[in-house]
Motif scaffolding. Structure first.
Motif, PDB file in Angstrom:
ATOM      1  N   PRO A  19      -6.919  16.671  -2.551  1.00 43.06           N
ATOM      2  CA  PRO A  19      -7.087  17.410  -1.195  1.00 43.06           C
ATOM      3  C   PRO A  19      -6.103  18.160  -0.592  1.00 43.06           C
ATOM      4  CG  PRO A  19      -6.996  15.265  -0.705  1.00 43.06           C
ATOM      5  CD  PRO A  19      -6.795  15.320  -2.413  1.00 43.06           C
ATOM      6  N   LYS A  20      -6.284  19.264   0.235  1.00 40.30           N
ATOM      7  CA  LYS A  20      -5.199  19.857   1.141  1.00 40.30           C
ATOM      8  C   LYS A  20      -4.791  18.732   1.862  1.00 40.30           C
ATOM      9  CE  LYS A  20      -7.331  24.374   0.761  1.00 40.30           C
ATOM     10  NZ  LYS A  20      -7.996  25.409   1.511  1.00 40.30           N
ATOM     11  N   PRO A  21      -3.362  19.059   1.904  1.00 34.46           N
ATOM     12  CA  PRO A  21      -2.629  18.061   2.888  1.00 34.46           C
ATOM     13  C   PRO A  21      -3.031  18.132   4.481  1.00 34.46           C
ATOM     14  CG  PRO A  21      -1.260  19.497   1.901  1.00 34.46           C
ATOM     15  CD  PRO A  21      -2.401  19.866   1.392  1.00 34.46           C
ATOM     16  N   VAL A  26       6.684  15.318   3.483  1.00 31.41           N
ATOM     17  CA  VAL A  26       7.542  15.498   2.053  1.00 31.41           C
ATOM     18  C   VAL A  26       7.182  14.221   1.411  1.00 31.41           C
ATOM     19  CG1 VAL A  26       9.849  14.774   1.245  1.00 31.41           C
ATOM     20  CG2 VAL A  26       9.554  15.802   3.547  1.00 31.41           C
ATOM     21  N   GLU A  27       6.832  14.908  -0.107  1.00 34.37           N
ATOM     22  CA  GLU A  27       6.151  13.893  -1.035  1.00 34.37           C
ATOM     23  C   GLU A  27       7.003  12.582  -1.584  1.00 34.37           C
ATOM     24  OE1 GLU A  27       5.104  16.615  -4.379  1.00 34.37           O
ATOM     25  OE2 GLU A  27       3.606  17.484  -3.263  1.00 34.37           O
ATOM     26  N   ALA A  28       8.333  12.876  -1.512  1.00 33.47           N
ATOM     27  CA  ALA A  28       9.519  11.951  -1.967  1.00 33.47           C
ATOM     28  C   ALA A  28      10.778  12.142  -1.185  1.00 33.47           C
ATOM     29  CB  ALA A  28       9.769  11.911  -3.371  1.00 33.47           C
ATOM     30  N   VAL A  29      11.339  10.946  -0.528  1.00 32.30           N
ATOM     31  CA  VAL A  29      12.823  10.970  -0.261  1.00 32.30           C
ATOM     32  C   VAL A  29      13.370   9.929  -0.767  1.00 32.30           C
ATOM     33  CG1 VAL A  29      14.052  10.521   1.999  1.00 32.30           C
ATOM     34  CG2 VAL A  29      11.591  11.386   2.172  1.00 32.30           C
ATOM     35  N   GLN A  30      14.879  10.222  -1.047  1.00 31.18           N
ATOM     36  CA  GLN A  30      15.589   9.502  -1.908  1.00 31.18           C
ATOM     37  C   GLN A  30      16.784   9.290  -1.050  1.00 31.18           C
ATOM     38  OE1 GLN A  30      16.971  10.741  -5.857  1.00 31.18           O
ATOM     39  NE2 GLN A  30      18.267   8.928  -6.023  1.00 31.18           N
ATOM     40  N   THR A  31      17.030   7.993  -0.845  1.00 34.77           N
ATOM     41  CA  THR A  31      18.180   7.396  -0.353  1.00 34.77           C
ATOM     42  C   THR A  31      18.838   6.363  -0.982  1.00 34.77           C
ATOM     43  OG1 THR A  31      19.070   6.087   1.763  1.00 34.77           O
ATOM     44  CG2 THR A  31      16.953   5.473   1.004  1.00 34.77           C
ATOM     45  N   GLY A  32      20.200   6.911  -1.646  1.00 37.59           N
ATOM     46  CA  GLY A  32      20.812   5.886  -2.481  1.00 37.59           C
ATOM     47  C   GLY A  32      20.086   5.855  -3.763  1.00 37.59           C
ATOM     48  N   THR A  42      -8.161   8.143  -0.014  1.00 40.55           N
ATOM     49  CA  THR A  42      -9.512   8.870  -0.138  1.00 40.55           C
ATOM     50  C   THR A  42     -10.168   9.221   0.945  1.00 40.55           C
ATOM     51  OG1 THR A  42      -9.837   6.895  -2.043  1.00 40.55           O
ATOM     52  CG2 THR A  42     -11.746   8.198  -1.531  1.00 40.55           C
ATOM     53  N   VAL A  43     -10.354  10.697   0.706  1.00 37.77           N
ATOM     54  CA  VAL A  43     -10.826  11.562   2.134  1.00 37.77           C
ATOM     55  C   VAL A  43     -12.160  12.411   1.718  1.00 37.77           C
ATOM     56  CG1 VAL A  43      -8.612  11.644   3.110  1.00 37.77           C
ATOM     57  CG2 VAL A  43      -9.376  13.479   1.248  1.00 37.77           C
ATOM     58  N   GLU A  44     -13.021  12.360   2.831  1.00 39.12           N
ATOM     59  CA  GLU A  44     -14.010  13.301   2.790  1.00 39.12           C
ATOM     60  C   GLU A  44     -14.020  14.022   3.814  1.00 39.12           C
ATOM     61  OE1 GLU A  44     -17.855  11.159   2.576  1.00 39.12           O
ATOM     62  OE2 GLU A  44     -17.846  10.782   0.551  1.00 39.12           O
ATOM     63  N   ASN A  45     -14.089  15.283   3.813  1.00 38.51           N
ATOM     64  CA  ASN A  45     -13.967  16.295   4.853  1.00 38.51           C
ATOM     65  C   ASN A  45     -12.938  16.058   5.887  1.00 38.51           C
ATOM     66  OD1 ASN A  45     -16.726  17.436   4.284  1.00 38.51           O
ATOM     67  ND2 ASN A  45     -17.560  15.824   5.139  1.00 38.51           N
TER      68      ASN A  45
END
Length: 70
Positions: A19-21, A26-32, A42-45
């Protein structure tokens, strides 16, 4: 080794388009050496389809369905 795509195909599972965000994120964040990933509901509308706790607001069937799109 079987690929994830082949395993899904063999199991008869077809993944829907994501689905559209709901907003900017941010999809991922790296720290160390730690990588934090976002999850997907799971979404509807553009509203969460399953909200609650198993045994309270959700029964077992709804909980199982929340792990797989119905």
């Amino acid at each position: 080794m079987v690929s994830a795509e082949a395993s899904l195909r063999e199991s008869g599972i077809q993944l829907p388009q994501a689905p559209k965000p709901f907003g900017a994120y941010v999809e991922a964040v790296q720290t160390g050496n730690l990588l934090l990933l976002t999850g997907m509901l799971t979404v509807e509308n553009q509203k969460p389809k399953f909200v609650g706790r198993v045994g309270k607001e959700l029964d077992g069937a709804a909980a199982k369905g929340s792990g797989r799109r119905l």
